[in-house]
Enzyme design. Sequence first.
Site, PDB file in Angstrom:
ATOM      1  N   ASN A  55       0.815  -1.228   0.000  1.00 43.29           N
ATOM      2  CA  ASN A  55       0.000   0.000   0.000  1.00 43.29           C
ATOM      3  C   ASN A  55       0.846   1.275   0.000  1.00 43.29           C
ATOM      4  O   ASN A  55       0.455   2.277  -0.582  1.00 43.29           O
ATOM      5  CB  ASN A  55      -1.030  -0.015   1.134  1.00 43.29           C
ATOM      6  N   GLU A 110       4.654  -3.367  12.123  1.00 43.74           N
ATOM      7  CA  GLU A 110       3.661  -2.306  11.909  1.00 43.74           C
ATOM      8  C   GLU A 110       2.482  -2.950  11.187  1.00 43.74           C
ATOM      9  O   GLU A 110       2.618  -3.394  10.043  1.00 43.74           O
ATOM     10  CB  GLU A 110       4.267  -1.170  11.077  1.00 43.74           C
ATOM     11  N   CYS A 158      -3.006   2.277   5.930  1.00 43.79           N
ATOM     12  CA  CYS A 158      -3.202   1.594   7.215  1.00 43.79           C
ATOM     13  C   CYS A 158      -3.888   2.541   8.193  1.00 43.79           C
ATOM     14  O   CYS A 158      -4.557   2.109   9.129  1.00 43.79           O
ATOM     15  CB  CYS A 158      -1.881   1.114   7.771  1.00 43.79           C
TER      16      CYS A 158
HETATM   17  P1  NAD Z   1       0.671  -8.930   4.167  1.00 44.64           P
HETATM   18  O1  NAD Z   1       0.829  -9.270   5.602  1.00 44.64           O
HETATM   19  O2  NAD Z   1      -0.131  -9.837   3.326  1.00 44.64           O
HETATM   20  O3  NAD Z   1       2.097  -8.841   3.468  1.00 44.64           O
HETATM   21  C1  NAD Z   1       3.098  -7.923   3.867  1.00 44.64           C
HETATM   22  C2  NAD Z   1       4.445  -8.446   3.422  1.00 44.64           C
HETATM   23  O4  NAD Z   1       4.742  -9.630   4.159  1.00 44.64           O
HETATM   24  C3  NAD Z   1       4.512  -8.850   1.946  1.00 44.64           C
HETATM   25  O5  NAD Z   1       5.775  -8.485   1.441  1.00 44.64           O
HETATM   26  C4  NAD Z   1       4.335 -10.353   2.007  1.00 44.64           C
HETATM   27  O6  NAD Z   1       4.901 -11.025   0.903  1.00 44.64           O
HETATM   28  C5  NAD Z   1       5.092 -10.670   3.284  1.00 44.64           C
HETATM   29  N1  NAD Z   1       4.721 -11.930   3.926  1.00 44.64           N
HETATM   30  C6  NAD Z   1       3.544 -12.596   3.835  1.00 44.64           C
HETATM   31  N2  NAD Z   1       3.600 -13.724   4.586  1.00 44.64           N
HETATM   32  C7  NAD Z   1       4.823 -13.752   5.158  1.00 44.64           C
HETATM   33  C8  NAD Z   1       5.486 -14.657   6.049  1.00 44.64           C
HETATM   34  N3  NAD Z   1       4.880 -15.746   6.499  1.00 44.64           N
HETATM   35  N4  NAD Z   1       6.736 -14.361   6.451  1.00 44.64           N
HETATM   36  C9  NAD Z   1       7.344 -13.238   6.028  1.00 44.64           C
HETATM   37  N5  NAD Z   1       6.788 -12.354   5.169  1.00 44.64           N
HETATM   38  C10 NAD Z   1       5.541 -12.602   4.748  1.00 44.64           C
HETATM   39  O7  NAD Z   1       0.124  -7.424   4.128  1.00 44.64           O
HETATM   40  P2  NAD Z   1      -0.246  -6.574   2.837  1.00 44.64           P
HETATM   41  O8  NAD Z   1      -1.550  -7.090   2.331  1.00 44.64           O
HETATM   42  O9  NAD Z   1       0.896  -6.469   1.887  1.00 44.64           O
HETATM   43  O10 NAD Z   1      -0.435  -5.113   3.452  1.00 44.64           O
HETATM   44  C11 NAD Z   1      -1.638  -4.664   3.935  1.00 44.64           C
HETATM   45  C12 NAD Z   1      -1.625  -4.677   5.446  1.00 44.64           C
HETATM   46  O11 NAD Z   1      -0.546  -3.897   5.908  1.00 44.64           O
HETATM   47  C13 NAD Z   1      -2.854  -4.051   6.054  1.00 44.64           C
HETATM   48  O12 NAD Z   1      -3.274  -4.825   7.150  1.00 44.64           O
HETATM   49  C14 NAD Z   1      -2.368  -2.691   6.529  1.00 44.64           C
HETATM   50  O13 NAD Z   1      -3.111  -2.131   7.585  1.00 44.64           O
HETATM   51  C15 NAD Z   1      -0.976  -3.008   6.925  1.00 44.64           C
HETATM   52  N6  NAD Z   1      -0.135  -1.810   6.959  1.00 44.64           N
HETATM   53  C16 NAD Z   1       0.276  -1.335   8.166  1.00 44.64           C
HETATM   54  C17 NAD Z   1       1.053  -0.182   8.229  1.00 44.64           C
HETATM   55  C18 NAD Z   1       1.513   0.369   9.543  1.00 44.64           C
HETATM   56  O14 NAD Z   1       2.415   1.178   9.547  1.00 44.64           O
HETATM   57  N7  NAD Z   1       0.947  -0.053  10.656  1.00 44.64           N
HETATM   58  C19 NAD Z   1       1.418   0.487   7.047  1.00 44.64           C
HETATM   59  C20 NAD Z   1       1.000  -0.049   5.832  1.00 44.64           C
HETATM   60  C21 NAD Z   1       0.224  -1.206   5.798  1.00 44.64           C
END
Ligand code: NAD
Length: 484
Positions: A150, A248, A282
């Site tokens: 995102n 995060e 987020c």
């Molecule tokens: P996601 O958890 O599906 O993936 C995030 C990253 O983690 C990707 O690069 C993915 O390939 C990797 N990943 C997935 N499974 C993994 C594993 N088992 N081990 C290691 N890495 C793994 O999240 P997303 O769909 O890419 O992002 C959206 C989410 O991120 C939403 O929940 C949003 O709220 C959150 N977000 C939080 C913040 C914050 O600062 N708090 C900022 C941006 C997005």
Amino acid sequence: MEYQNYINGRWVKSSDDQIFEQRNPANLDEVTGKWPKSTRKDAQHAVEAAHEAFPAWADLGVHGRAEYLTKAVDVLKGRIDEIAATLTEENGKTLEEGRTEAKSAVKEMEFQIAQGLSMCGETAQSAQKGVFAYAIRRPLGAVSIICPWNFPFNVPGRKCTPALISGNTVVMKPASLTPKAGKAFVDLFIESGLPRGVLNLITGGGSTVGEEMITNPMVEAISFTGSTDTGKSIQQSVAKSLTRTQLELGGKNPAVVLEDADLDISVDNVAKAAFACAGQWCTSTSRAIVVRNVLDVFTKKLLQRVKNIRVGDGRSDVDMGPVCGTDQLKTILDYINIGQEEGACLAHGGNRLSDNGLDKGCFVEPTVFTEVTPDMRIAQEEIFGPVLSVLVAEDFQHALELANQVEFGLSSSIFTKDLSRAFQFLEKTEVGLTHVNMMTAYREPQLSFGGVKSSGHGIPESGKTGLEFFTEHKVAFVNYNMTP
Ligand code: NAD
């Protein structure tokens, strides 16, 4: 176009030649690139490269490191439009939203470089005469940085910059929906002449590449931004190794509107934070909690505002682009169905858009549910799309209770002119980032950014803590009083 991983200063294919395609969410017929579907072995190589590069990079000293990083920021400043175009093509956000993201990465990076340069540790008065006491910060080693789709450019900026300036070396994995944004980030450092192995880029799945990046014993710390479920599974995996984590995670961010609020300001800020980037910040507002005696006026103004949101390809003159990919589309439409089944009132939107060529993309109408009750799933779970739930509160205390009645704790806002209630809210709201008369998403790079409850874990990123996470303390006592 087929792209490669960047490991140890070289562009390389995945070890078993597997690739995956990324498609433009505004037009799924458009393949924006083919990327290595890397293996655990590839990730292992990347970690080894970072591990080997660490001693020299740490020894270079912060001024030497700052030269490379400053050059990278200079390259970025000349590339804002190009990066915005990449963000629009992969993520779907509008070009203007892409520009804003790239420009805010400049600010994040500049602040973290300046922080690194002023990272002097501290001195203290010793209890012993003739003893000099001080503490310094040391880098950790090779670190893993795992990014979401995102904010696929800004998140690498606010994680990699403090990691690198403080002397760590990095393996960075972009989300599979936005690999080109990750490459665009790494390109800046290649052009700045960064020594090989200091910053490595690897694309591929979370369960393969990501898993290696969190379990490899050479990894000293993991900075992750993504969903709460993935964050929890990472924390479980590292429990035995004591690897440091910065997680995060997701949010369900409330905006509370009290009876004395300026309703135009409230509506502007709620609508902006609910629907910018198609509700995929987020820190997007996903719940408007409005006290009963202004509910009707607020809702009327809100719906008027939402009706004017123009949805389309982010490369054209629109306010809101598509959601990022078919999985997102399905999840969001499923939640819209759930909301209707739960008995919420669909006051606006709710459909996939398909007219005027939008059928090829992942377009969803900006959606507003009213009459949402706190027990409904649409009031509790992160939808991560352009869906706003309006809840009614009887009074300030009730609104505060509703705001806190979720597992998440990322950001919140209150709209009021009453200083006393504003401060009570600031004190009691269970989040890491809160606001008065401003949108839930507002933040600046000089202050930390991280959630509480299920929205975050570990030392938050950005601000002074950005650097703190990537360093460890060493305390020293020196006895210079050698006279007997
Ligand atoms: P996601 O958890 O599906 O993936 C995030 C990253 O983690 C990707 O690069 C993915 O390939 C990797 N990943 C997935 N499974 C993994 C594993 N088992 N081990 C290691 N890495 C793994 O999240 P997303 O769909 O890419 O992002 C959206 C989410 O991120 C939403 O929940 C949003 O709220 C959150 N977000 C939080 C913040 C914050 O600062 N708090 C900022 C941006 C997005």
